[in-house]
Scaffold this motif. Structure first.
Motif, PDB file in Angstrom:
ATOM      1  N   PRO A  41     -54.014  47.557 -78.236  1.00 55.27           N
ATOM      2  CA  PRO A  41     -53.251  47.008 -79.248  1.00 55.27           C
ATOM      3  C   PRO A  41     -51.759  46.834 -78.646  1.00 55.27           C
ATOM      4  N   ASP A  42     -50.924  45.917 -79.562  1.00 58.06           N
ATOM      5  CA  ASP A  42     -49.511  45.554 -79.195  1.00 58.06           C
ATOM      6  C   ASP A  42     -48.557  46.712 -79.729  1.00 58.06           C
ATOM      7  N   ILE A  43     -48.910  47.391 -80.766  1.00 57.95           N
ATOM      8  CA  ILE A  43     -48.138  48.468 -81.265  1.00 57.95           C
ATOM      9  C   ILE A  43     -49.206  49.658 -81.597  1.00 57.95           C
ATOM     10  N   VAL A  57     -44.529  50.096 -78.523  1.00 59.26           N
ATOM     11  CA  VAL A  57     -45.052  49.015 -77.972  1.00 59.26           C
ATOM     12  C   VAL A  57     -45.641  48.932 -76.785  1.00 59.26           C
ATOM     13  N   LEU A  58     -46.951  48.420 -76.640  1.00 57.17           N
ATOM     14  CA  LEU A  58     -47.635  48.657 -75.380  1.00 57.17           C
ATOM     15  C   LEU A  58     -46.988  47.749 -74.358  1.00 57.17           C
ATOM     16  N   LYS A  59     -46.886  48.200 -72.939  1.00 56.78           N
ATOM     17  CA  LYS A  59     -46.535  47.356 -72.006  1.00 56.78           C
ATOM     18  C   LYS A  59     -47.278  46.190 -71.866  1.00 56.78           C
ATOM     19  N   SER A  60     -48.844  46.523 -72.153  1.00 58.96           N
ATOM     20  CA  SER A  60     -49.755  45.197 -71.917  1.00 58.96           C
ATOM     21  C   SER A  60     -49.745  44.172 -73.072  1.00 58.96           C
ATOM     22  N   SER A  61     -48.864  44.316 -74.026  1.00 61.01           N
ATOM     23  CA  SER A  61     -48.761  43.386 -75.197  1.00 61.01           C
ATOM     24  C   SER A  61     -48.441  42.322 -74.800  1.00 61.01           C
ATOM     25  N   ARG A  62     -49.051  41.254 -75.199  1.00 59.69           N
ATOM     26  CA  ARG A  62     -48.869  39.922 -74.785  1.00 59.69           C
ATOM     27  C   ARG A  62     -47.556  39.200 -75.564  1.00 59.69           C
ATOM     28  N   HIS A  63     -47.488  39.966 -76.602  1.00 59.64           N
ATOM     29  CA  HIS A  63     -46.249  39.428 -77.483  1.00 59.64           C
ATOM     30  C   HIS A  63     -45.206  40.629 -77.791  1.00 59.64           C
ATOM     31  N   ALA A  64     -44.801  41.215 -76.603  1.00 61.41           N
ATOM     32  CA  ALA A  64     -43.949  42.307 -76.551  1.00 61.41           C
ATOM     33  C   ALA A  64     -42.756  42.202 -77.383  1.00 61.41           C
ATOM     34  N   ASP A  65     -41.992  40.839 -77.155  1.00 58.30           N
ATOM     35  CA  ASP A  65     -40.593  40.767 -77.998  1.00 58.30           C
ATOM     36  C   ASP A  65     -41.006  40.754 -79.543  1.00 58.30           C
ATOM     37  N   ALA A  66     -41.906  40.249 -79.765  1.00 56.94           N
ATOM     38  CA  ALA A  66     -42.527  39.848 -81.173  1.00 56.94           C
ATOM     39  C   ALA A  66     -42.678  41.382 -81.741  1.00 56.94           C
ATOM     40  N   ALA A  67     -43.497  42.049 -80.809  1.00 54.77           N
ATOM     41  CA  ALA A  67     -43.798  43.482 -81.391  1.00 54.77           C
ATOM     42  C   ALA A  67     -42.585  44.642 -81.341  1.00 54.77           C
ATOM     43  N   ILE A  68     -41.486  44.338 -80.602  1.00 51.95           N
ATOM     44  CA  ILE A  68     -40.421  44.901 -80.706  1.00 51.95           C
ATOM     45  C   ILE A  68     -39.683  44.611 -82.006  1.00 51.95           C
TER      46      ILE A  68
END
Length: 419
Positions: A93-95, A309-320
């Motif tokens: 997941p992202d979060i 937030v997972l490092k592997s998130s493709r949308h890390a900025d949005a997830a944060i």
């Protein structure tokens, strides 16, 4: 990290005062239209449902066109188990919502050095190698004894026990009055309840016990863990806990308690919501887990509804950005705090009388808290500690002695402690 923990002690004092004044598996693919789909793996409980989380993020989604949030429940034995499966499958997941095992920290994107992170409960205490990887929404207390007031009256138990010996004596009276004295169960609850009872007795004099155990300077066998396990063994032998506890599910524990079959139940403050919703329910009170010497215990505590937030998130900025919303938006925080009866300085909500009583207990303890398994930051247990402790405590129902459990835990810790 010690200083970080101490800062929390100060904050929690204010939290208690504030609360006392209360007046009251989706693949998650992005859409063809280009919307960002943020996937949240969340911890599901009787009150933290998928619908609750959908409602919680609704305000963020409404104000962020082009962002979709998908709420995912664990498909494995729990959130950590499910995350491992998803990482292995290449579809994390992202979060991550919930789960405080520091072994997960390496998988997480460091949170920014910004004020909203510093203000989040337990964020600083979770710091590893100078990086904050998790931010909580509130403070969750986890060493409370809920009790049936009518059962205490029928059994002739006046007042609430302050020492472990007084508690055992009360349990005997409650058994004589026809109640299951202490409601225990299987699944994750066996070891968790034992930690809720033991940790205030272990860490009231050594809050950094996990860190010391990692260095080998303390042991289970030589600590109040062993002493508490001995008491627990006597409760099993004397029928003060259900002999079939290993087969009782968490929801059935709650049902037994609210049906008036059991007289006491050790659990965190989130139980208040389930008690309030139970029909017909009981008139419940609450007191802190007793101590060996009768002193006022600190509360074992954890961050409530923490996010990473997972490092592997493709949308890390949005997830944060979504995590920022969840731990800093007043409306979102208040909604999250109120659903489980958690606390945070500066935030108030219409609280139940039982939640106000819990806040008073923290006030009486001077706001002092200690870690619950698995701890935070440098004062953390090796990965898998709660599960191993749970297995060992459950084995006591099959005849394993307290000394054997303490010895097994020391052996396990030595084999798994960080080198």
């Amino acid at each position: 990290m010690v200083s970080g923990s101490r800062r929390h002690l100060v904050k929690l004092g204010a939290i208690a005062i504030s609360a006392a004044l209360l007046t009251g598996c989706s693949t998650g693919s992005d859409s063809a239209g280009g919307d960002k789909n943020i996937r949240m793996l969340v911890n599901i409980t009787p009150v933290l449902t998928k619908q609750f989380y959908k409602d919680l993020v609704a305000g963020y989604v409404a104000s962020h066109p082009g962002v979709k949030v998908t709420i995912e429940a664990p498909t494995g034995r729990g959130i950590e188990d499910t995350l491992k499966q998803q990482l292995a499958a290449g579809s994390p997941p992202d979060i991550l919502a919930g789960g405080q095992n520091t072994a997960l920290a390496g998988q997480m994107e460091p949170l920014p050095d910004e004020q909203w992170v510093k203000d989040a409960p337990f964020a600083e205490a979770s710091e590893l190698d100078g990086k904050v990887w998790m931010a909580g929404t509130g403070v969750q207390l986890q060493s409370l004894v809920f009790y049936n007031k009518a059962a205490f009256a029928k059994a002739g138990v006046t007042g609430t026990p302050k020492t472990v010996d007084e508690f055992t004596a009360a349990l005997r009276k409650l058994k004589g009055a026809g109640y299951t004295p202490l409601q225990t169960g299987g699944e994750w609850t066996t070891g968790a309840q034992a930690l809720m009872m033991a940790n205030p007795n272990v860490m009231n004099t050594e809050p950094q016990w996990y860190a010391k155990r990692n260095k080998g300077s303390v042991t289970f066998a030589g600590s109040n863990y062993a002493k508490y396990l001995g008491v627990y063994q006597s409760w099993i032998k004397d029928g003060l806990v259900p002999k079939d506890a290993n087969g009782i599910k968490y929801q059935d524990m709650i049902n037994n308690f609210t049906a008036g079959k059991s007289a006491t139940m050790v659990m965190g403050n989130w139980l208040v919501a389930s008690l309030a919703e139970a029909k017909p329910g009981i008139d419940a009170g609450v007191f802190p887990v007793p101590t060996f010497d009768g002193s006022t215990p600190p509360q074992a505590a954890n961050p409530a509804m923490p996010y990473s937030v997972l490092k592997s998130s493709r949308h890390a900025d949005a997830a944060i950005d979504l995590v920022k919303y969840l731990v800093s938006d007043k409306k979102a925080i208040t909604k999250a705090l109120s659903v489980e009866g958690n606390f945070r300085t500066g935030y108030s909500y219409e609280a139940s009388p039982l939640t106000k009583d819990i806040a008073k207990l923290l006030d009486e303890a001077g706001g002092k808290t200690v870690a619950i398994g698995p701890g935070l930051g440098d004062n953390s247990s090796p990965a898998g500690f709660p599960a191993e402790f749970n297995t060992q405590v459950q084995s006591m129902y099959l005849g394993t002695t307290a000394d054997q459990v303490a010895g097994a835990m020391d052996k396990w810790w030595a084999a798994n402690a960080p080198k």
